[in-house]
Design an enzyme around this catalytic site. Structure first.
Site, mmCIF file in Angstrom:
data_model
loop_
_atom_site.group_PDB
_atom_site.id
_atom_site.type_symbol
_atom_site.label_atom_id
_atom_site.label_comp_id
_atom_site.label_asym_id
_atom_site.label_seq_id
_atom_site.Cartn_x
_atom_site.Cartn_y
_atom_site.Cartn_z
ATOM 1 N N LYS A 260 36.020 22.261 21.339
ATOM 2 C CA LYS A 260 37.088 22.864 20.528
ATOM 3 C C LYS A 260 37.047 24.389 20.630
ATOM 4 C CE LYS A 260 39.521 19.705 19.079
ATOM 5 N NZ LYS A 260 39.254 19.149 20.366
ATOM 6 N N HIS B 282 14.380 21.751 26.957
ATOM 7 C CA HIS B 282 14.296 21.376 28.372
ATOM 8 C C HIS B 282 15.131 22.297 29.252
ATOM 9 C CE1 HIS B 282 11.950 17.906 27.301
ATOM 10 N NE2 HIS B 282 12.860 17.588 26.381
ATOM 11 N N GLU C 233 31.854 17.912 20.843
ATOM 12 C CA GLU C 233 33.245 18.129 20.427
ATOM 13 C C GLU C 233 33.428 19.534 19.837
ATOM 14 O OE1 GLU C 233 35.917 16.833 21.022
ATOM 15 O OE2 GLU C 233 37.309 17.383 19.436
ATOM 16 N N ASN D 126 59.317 13.736 35.548
ATOM 17 C CA ASN D 126 57.960 13.842 35.020
ATOM 18 C C ASN D 126 57.137 12.759 35.706
ATOM 19 O OD1 ASN D 126 55.645 14.101 33.443
ATOM 20 N ND2 ASN D 126 56.439 12.750 31.854
ATOM 21 N N GLY D 127 56.054 13.153 36.369
ATOM 22 C CA GLY D 127 55.221 12.182 37.079
ATOM 23 C C GLY D 127 54.820 12.755 38.422
ATOM 24 N N GLU E 101 38.183 25.516 24.035
ATOM 25 C CA GLU E 101 39.589 25.214 24.257
ATOM 26 C C GLU E 101 40.530 26.199 23.562
ATOM 27 O OE1 GLU E 101 40.547 21.396 22.618
ATOM 28 O OE2 GLU E 101 42.208 21.074 23.981
ATOM 29 N N ARG F 1 54.030 19.317 26.026
ATOM 30 C CA ARG F 1 53.765 18.539 27.242
ATOM 31 C C ARG F 1 53.608 19.428 28.469
ATOM 32 N NH1 ARG F 1 54.828 13.255 26.667
ATOM 33 N NH2 ARG F 1 54.983 13.033 28.917
ATOM 34 N N TRP G 128 54.678 21.618 33.550
ATOM 35 C CA TRP G 128 53.271 21.993 33.676
ATOM 36 C C TRP G 128 52.938 21.709 35.129
ATOM 37 C CZ3 TRP G 128 48.486 18.952 33.909
ATOM 38 C CH2 TRP G 128 47.335 19.718 33.632
ATOM 39 N N CYS H 217 55.020 16.909 32.371
ATOM 40 C CA CYS H 217 56.182 17.685 31.958
ATOM 41 C C CYS H 217 56.889 16.947 30.823
ATOM 42 C CB CYS H 217 57.170 17.781 33.109
ATOM 43 S SG CYS H 217 56.389 18.244 34.644
ATOM 44 N N LYS I 113 48.959 19.103 26.546
ATOM 45 C CA LYS I 113 48.609 18.051 25.595
ATOM 46 C C LYS I 113 48.269 16.738 26.283
ATOM 47 C CE LYS I 113 48.137 16.344 21.499
ATOM 48 N NZ LYS I 113 46.893 16.756 20.835
HETATM 49 O O1 M6R Z 1 45.458 11.690 25.396
HETATM 50 P P1 M6R Z 1 44.003 11.555 25.669
HETATM 51 O O2 M6R Z 1 43.200 11.241 24.481
HETATM 52 O O3 M6R Z 1 43.705 10.610 26.796
HETATM 53 O O4 M6R Z 1 43.554 13.004 26.174
HETATM 54 C C1 M6R Z 1 42.296 13.228 26.714
HETATM 55 C C2 M6R Z 1 41.999 14.708 26.812
HETATM 56 O O5 M6R Z 1 42.888 15.330 27.679
HETATM 57 C C3 M6R Z 1 42.084 15.390 25.435
HETATM 58 O O6 M6R Z 1 41.256 14.779 24.507
HETATM 59 C C4 M6R Z 1 41.687 16.876 25.540
HETATM 60 O O7 M6R Z 1 40.339 16.982 25.845
HETATM 61 C C5 M6R Z 1 42.031 17.566 24.217
HETATM 62 N N1 M6R Z 1 42.970 18.624 24.452
HETATM 63 C C6 M6R Z 1 40.856 18.162 23.537
HETATM 64 O O8 M6R Z 1 41.217 18.772 22.328
#
Ligand code: M6R
Length: 604
Positions: free
Chosen positions: A484, A503, A480, A102-103, A487, A27, A78, A2, A599
């Site tokens: 992306k 395979h 990656e 937050n936590g 996501e 966040r 969140w 959060c 994030k």
């Molecule tokens: O802050 P971090 O690099 O530890 O985050 C890790 C993942 O949560 C982060 O890379 C996530 O996969 C991204 N949203 C991808 O774009």
């Protein structure tokens, strides 16, 4: 996970709380709330909270005539414990005590049971509410004392702000969750991150674990874990508010993609020693210790994990070191042997799984390095050495500039390790470093291909499924690219090492599955391109300039500048980011805040 904010000063708190909360939406954004000291009746609170976006709650606040005085706290959520509902939204209130948290409070069930036995009635399903009741129970005119007692019973992590209208100050405290304070003119601010309060003040205090702060409108009293006062270490923030805002781009993601040349330049700045053919990094290790290494183990999540996979190819070639890369949540620390260097990669520095893996590795007594983008983040306090990527704040949920900055940091680290281990000659190292300095310019050339990539993205935006293939340094980038697209464009996408297709996954290839072939290094991927073309798939190849062989086999070719394989992986990373961005844009999706994601993932 959060975002929390707090304000005490001489202006109405509500508008400032909403403004700062909006800058923390990255966040978490499934519910929001504020609590302000009431104007109407002294010593009482006005609390407004609901599931949904901050902007909607703000409208309700304005409709109510902007209630409240000049002190308040706020929260953007969140969900972790309990669904995103009105009653689970923060602030949580007990009597006239309101808290935002937050936590995770790990022992909340136990605490909740004992409070219920004492007759306390809970309003929510959250772990955080126990804190409000504990503070109220202990409060007898000394809010800081009550918070200390309450937090003393809590196991887990927290950044909290606590408001009680009977107290002349607000209380903030942190353990394993970020919290910064800001000193303004006749006002004091608190927030989970710096950009939230940057338009109000540039004088920042980054709270450390175990610290508590008493916020008055004209001063901050800081206390350490033992309750002793501590002098304030004010830091002047030099970067502008604009750095945290969209700067003319329609989305933060596009802005951040375009900031990559700068982010790479900054990450290299002052670290490349061209004459010596070496790199200056704060690793917390001597050359002797580096020479004694026999293995590297990397832990990370998501995109940062892909950076780890990139390092696997890099370190074995530049430093002769074998590398294990593990998703942090699956990390088996018992395999760590003496002579291992543990590297945790996390742009936020707060990812719970990565922090836990790092803590486990420390028990084994190995040397540890963190690679992060956030100065003062939790990971930096845990690792022996830290390499900061200097990408600036990244607001879009999709990691872009922080990823390529991680790759840049890993390139530097590879040379440092290779040099210290005498695996690279000064000449080889010098040559590599010279090429690194050209990377920002090469990335700029890829950005200039944006219209070409946009046209491809729009052509295939309605594909049901996408494949990405790459070999060697480009395999992590295939993963990656697929991440992306999943996501932000919500298109099922798979990333594969080119050689793996036959395979099993080849069974899924048809005329309806576009395949992105990352083809800037090595010729072997050409046979994989032929395999999928033979099954009717269109192939979009990202290839080096003047590669006439690729032109013969792929359906569409985007030419990228020619460079050494490791650097071409950075170029391909930028290309797949653009592809995902323009696909999601064509589909009109909420690019900066994709559904179900946040994030920074501070829960295991
Ligand atoms: O802050 P971090 O690099 O530890 O985050 C890790 C993942 O949560 C982060 O890379 C996530 O996969 C991204 N949203 C991808 O774009």
């Amino acid at each position: 996970m959060c975002g929390i904010v707090a304000y005490i000063g001489s202006e109405k708190a509500g508008p400032i709380l909403f403004d700062t909360l909006k800058r923390l939406e990255y966040r978490g954004y499934d519910s929001a709330g504020v609590a302000v000291k009431s104007q109407e009746s002294k010593d009482s609170l006005e609390v407004l909270k609901s599931a949904g976006r901050i902007a909607d709650l703000e409208k309700v606040y304005l409709k109510l005539g902007s209630p409240g005085e000049t002190v308040g706290i706020g929260h953007t959520r969140w969900a972790t414990h309990g669904n995103p509902t009105d009653r689970n939204a923060h602030p949580h209130v007990s009597g006239d005590v309101a808290i935002v948290h937050n936590g995770i409070i790990e022992n909340y069930l136990e605490l909740r049971e004992s409070l219920e036995e004492m007759g306390v009635q809970f309003q929510s399903e959250t772990d955080s509410e126990v804190l409000a009741h504990l503070v109220r129970m202990y409060y007898q005119g000394d809010l800081a004392g009550a918070v200390t007692k309450a937090l003393g019973q809590v196991e887990g992590s927290y950044a909290v702000a606590i408001l009680c209208p009977r107290s002349p100050y607000l209380v903030c405290a942190r353990r394993d969750s970020p919290l910064v304070l800001g000193m303004g003119k006749d006002a004091v601010y608190a927030a989970s991150d710096v950009p939230a309060i940057l338009s109000y003040t540039r004088d920042i205090v980054r709270m450390k674990d175990g610290e508590m702060a008493l916020l008055y409108k004209d001063k901050i009293e800081l206390r350490d874990a033992s309750g002793a006062s501590k002098p304030l270490e004010l830091e002047k923030i030099e970067w502008g508010v604009d750095a945290a805002e969209k700067g003319g781009y329609p989305h933060f993601m596009l802005k951040e993609i375009h900031e990559q040349p700068r982010a790479l330049q900054e990450t290299f700045a002052g670290r490349i020693l061209e004459i010596e053919g070496d790199v200056r990094l704060d690793l917390g290790m001597t050359d002797f210790e580096i020479r004694s290494l026999n293995r590297v183990s990397i832990v990370a999540c998501g995109t940062s994990y892909h950076a780890g996979l990139f390092a696997k190819y890099l370190f074995s070639r530049a430093a002769g070191l074998p590398v294990d890369v593990e998703v942090a949540s699956e990390f088996q620390h018992i395999q760590l042997r003496p002579g291992t260097l543990l590297i945790s990669i996390t742009q936020s520095g707060e990812t719970a799984d990565t922090l836990l893996a790092l803590k486990k590795s420390k028990v084994c007594g190995v040397k540890t390095i963190a690679i992060t983008n956030v100065v003062g983040s939790t990971v930096t306090g845990l690792a022996d050495g830290t390499i900061f990527t200097r990408a600036g704040p990244e607001i879009g949920v999709a990691a872009t500039k922080t990823f390529t900055a991680q790759m840049a940091a890993l390139l530097l680290l590879a040379v440092r390790l290779g040099k210290a281990r005498n695996y690279l000659t000064p000449d080889q190292a010098r040559k590599m470093l010279m090429e690194f300095t050209r990377l920002p310019g090469l990335v700029q050339s890829v950005l200039e291909k944006r219209e070409e990539i946009k046209a491809i993205a729009e052509k295939y935006a309605y594909a049901e499924c996408y494949f990405f293939i790459g070999r060697d340094f480009l395999y992590p980038i295939a993963l990656e690219g697929a991440l992306k697209l999943k996501e932000i464009a919500y298109i099922p996408s798979e990333g594969y090492a080119g050689g793996e297709l036959k395979h099993g996954p080849l069974a899924l290839i048809t005329g309806k599955t576009p395949v992105v072939a990352l083809a800037t290094c090595g010729k072997k991927v050409q046979s994989n391109i032929k395999e999928v073309r033979a099954r009717g798939a269109d192939v979009i190849a990202f290839a080096s300039e003047d590669d006439s062989d690729i032109v013969k086999v792929a359906s569409t070719v985007v030419e990228l500048p020619k460079t050494r394989p490791a650097l071409s992986a950075v170029l391909c990373a930028v290309a797949v980011q653009l592809l995902a961005y323009y696909t999601a844009n064509k589909l009109n999706l909420p690019i900066d805040k994709p559904r179900n994601l946040a994030k920074c993932v501070t829960v295991e």
